[in-house]
Design a protein around this motif. Structure first.
Motif, short mmCIF file in Angstrom:
data_model
loop_
_atom_site.label_atom_id
_atom_site.label_comp_id
_atom_site.label_asym_id
_atom_site.label_seq_id
_atom_site.Cartn_x
_atom_site.Cartn_y
_atom_site.Cartn_z
N GLU A 39 0.83 -1.20 0.00
CA GLU A 39 0.00 0.00 0.00
C GLU A 39 0.87 1.26 0.00
O GLU A 39 1.83 1.36 0.76
CB GLU A 39 -0.90 -0.01 1.24
CG GLU A 39 -1.82 1.19 1.36
CD GLU A 39 -2.65 1.16 2.63
OE1 GLU A 39 -3.41 2.12 2.86
OE2 GLU A 39 -2.51 0.19 3.40
N GLN A 42 2.86 3.61 -5.04
CA GLN A 42 2.91 4.61 -6.11
C GLN A 42 3.36 5.97 -5.57
O GLN A 42 4.06 6.72 -6.26
CB GLN A 42 1.58 4.72 -6.84
CG GLN A 42 0.40 5.19 -6.01
CD GLN A 42 -0.82 5.44 -6.88
OE1 GLN A 42 -0.73 6.03 -7.95
NE2 GLN A 42 -1.98 4.99 -6.41
N ARG A 43 3.00 6.27 -4.35
CA ARG A 43 3.47 7.53 -3.77
C ARG A 43 4.98 7.48 -3.52
O ARG A 43 5.69 8.47 -3.71
CB ARG A 43 2.73 7.82 -2.47
CG ARG A 43 3.05 9.20 -1.90
CD ARG A 43 2.17 9.53 -0.71
NE ARG A 43 2.39 10.89 -0.25
CZ ARG A 43 3.39 11.27 0.54
NH1 ARG A 43 4.27 10.37 0.96
NH2 ARG A 43 3.52 12.52 0.92
N GLY A 69 -1.10 -2.15 -2.91
CA GLY A 69 -0.81 -1.01 -3.77
C GLY A 69 -0.99 -1.28 -5.25
O GLY A 69 -0.92 -0.35 -6.06
N PRO A 71 -3.77 -2.26 -7.19
CA PRO A 71 -4.88 -1.62 -7.92
C PRO A 71 -4.66 -0.13 -8.16
O PRO A 71 -4.87 0.36 -9.27
CB PRO A 71 -6.08 -1.86 -7.00
CG PRO A 71 -5.72 -3.07 -6.20
CD PRO A 71 -4.25 -2.96 -5.98
N GLY A 72 -4.20 0.58 -7.13
CA GLY A 72 -3.99 2.01 -7.29
C GLY A 72 -2.93 2.33 -8.32
O GLY A 72 -3.08 3.26 -9.12
N LEU A 73 -1.84 1.57 -8.32
CA LEU A 73 -0.78 1.79 -9.29
C LEU A 73 -1.28 1.53 -10.70
O LEU A 73 -1.02 2.32 -11.62
CB LEU A 73 0.42 0.90 -8.98
CG LEU A 73 1.60 0.98 -9.95
CD1 LEU A 73 2.15 2.40 -10.04
CD2 LEU A 73 2.70 0.00 -9.55
N GLN A 75 -4.32 1.73 -11.77
CA GLN A 75 -5.26 2.78 -12.15
C GLN A 75 -4.53 4.07 -12.51
O GLN A 75 -4.89 4.76 -13.47
CB GLN A 75 -6.24 3.02 -11.00
CG GLN A 75 -7.22 1.88 -10.80
CD GLN A 75 -8.16 2.10 -9.63
OE1 GLN A 75 -8.37 3.23 -9.19
NE2 GLN A 75 -8.73 1.02 -9.11
N THR A 76 -3.50 4.42 -11.76
CA THR A 76 -2.73 5.63 -12.07
C THR A 76 -2.07 5.51 -13.43
O THR A 76 -2.04 6.47 -14.21
CB THR A 76 -1.67 5.88 -10.99
OG1 THR A 76 -2.32 6.17 -9.75
CG2 THR A 76 -0.75 7.05 -11.36
N THR A 105 -11.82 -3.60 -7.16
CA THR A 105 -11.48 -2.17 -7.08
C THR A 105 -11.74 -1.47 -8.41
O THR A 105 -11.24 -0.36 -8.64
CB THR A 105 -10.00 -2.00 -6.68
OG1 THR A 105 -9.16 -2.78 -7.55
CG2 THR A 105 -9.77 -2.47 -5.25
N THR A 107 -10.63 -2.00 -11.31
CA THR A 107 -9.39 -1.77 -12.07
C THR A 107 -9.50 -2.50 -13.40
O THR A 107 -9.27 -3.70 -13.49
CB THR A 107 -8.17 -2.26 -11.27
OG1 THR A 107 -8.17 -1.64 -9.98
CG2 THR A 107 -6.88 -1.94 -12.00
#
Length: 308
Positions: A39, A42-43, A69, A71-73, A75-76, A105, A107
């Motif tokens: 998690e 990406q940040r 982390g 799904p968020g990566l 998506q970004t 999520t 994605t």
């Protein structure tokens, strides 16, 4: 050819203000790999300027601190209009779970996304003069580690010896270095073995993810230039390691010593040790004579060739 590692997440299951959950970024010339995606990865990639241009992601197992982390990566990358395909390599029997995580999520990126199961002993990826191999680890779920192993390189060309043998400067040098014999103007034949040294080893970087010490890791990390190993506990909590499927710093160091590794990076540090990692280092240094360090988030290092 440069090989460069950036530690994006070095904490155990719980992040701290200094350490994020598991993620290691590796750059090899134009290739960019990511090992685990805890998690907030990406940040961390933005913070430490690795960029998002990753072509392959390698998941060691599906515990949350290693995959949340993803799904968020993904998506970004989609929001950034990525078009290049992305491959996510996962342990055997986990592809449907990863697909479910992405589906839950929402994605659904526009770029091609492939989930590839890889078993211990298999080659997850064959690239230009290297392989990424999966090996067996011992955690509390389906898990694998990964070894980035470069092919042997050509031996050094002995220009001085070639000139002594009468080889003219120019294309014949290249032919000899490529392994072809050449004929000189007087009919003399010069063989490559006369002017080219023995093949030189490539580099080897090994990432274990979460694991108990295993013989498979020792084999995968044989003469590794860098071994990145689970070292959740120091000796003061050694009894917790087998109960939770992790290693102590001393156990990680013993693996490195048995493997003949050159450098050992200790990761997945329990929050018990906060910013005071001296116990981990002290234990590891008693079991390993090579270079050892507790990796920090944002730490970067080059992996040189063994003969450099």
């Amino acid at each position: 050819m440069r090989m460069h590692v950036t530690f994006l997440g070095t904490s155990g299951a719980v992040p701290t203000t200094e350490r994020n959950t598991s993620a290691v970024f590796l750059r090899r010339e134009g290739e960019r790999f990511l090992f685990d995606v805890g998690e907030g990865t990406q940040r961390q990639m933005m913070r430490f300027r690795t960029g998002f241009d990753v072509s392959h992601i390698f998941l060691s197992h599906l515990h949350g601190d290693h995959v949340l982390g993803l799904p968020g990566l993904c998506q970004t990358m989609d929001f950034n209009d990525r078009e290049a395909a992305l491959a996510v390599h996962v342990p055997p029997g986990t592809r449907r779970d990863v697909e479910a995580l992405l589906r839950a999520t929402s994605t659904h990126p526009a770029y091609p996304l492939r989930i590839n199961e890889v078993r211990p002993g298999e080659v997850a990826l064959r690239g230009d003069a290297y392989e990424v191999r999966a090996f067996r680890t011992d955690h509390r779920t389906n898990s694998v580690g990964y070894a980035v192993v470069e092919d042997e390189r050509k031996g050094r060309f002995d220009r001085e010896r070639a000139e002594e043998l009468g080889v003219p400067t120019g294309p014949k040098f290249s032919e000899l270095h490529a392994g072809d014999a050449v004929e000189l103007a007087d009919g003399t034949v010069v063989d490559p073995e006369q002017v080219v040294g023995a093949p030189r080893p490539g580099r080897r970087v090994v990432y274990t993810g979460d694991t108990r010490p295993t013989d498979a890791t020792v084999e995968a990390a044989s003469k590794a230039d860098l071994l990145i190993h689970d070292a959740t506990f120091a000796d003061d909590n050694a009894e917790r390691a087998p109960q939770t499927g992790h290693s102590t710093a001393r156990e990680a160091a013993s693996v490195a010593s048995r493997a003949g590794a050159k450098r050992l990076a200790l990761i997945h540090v329990s929050t018990r040790y906060g910013g005071y990692v001296d116990p981990l280092l002290a234990d590891a240094r008693e079991a390993f004579d090579g270079e050892v360090f507790v990796a920090e988030d944002g730490q970067e290092l080059d992996v040189p060739y063994p003969d450099s």
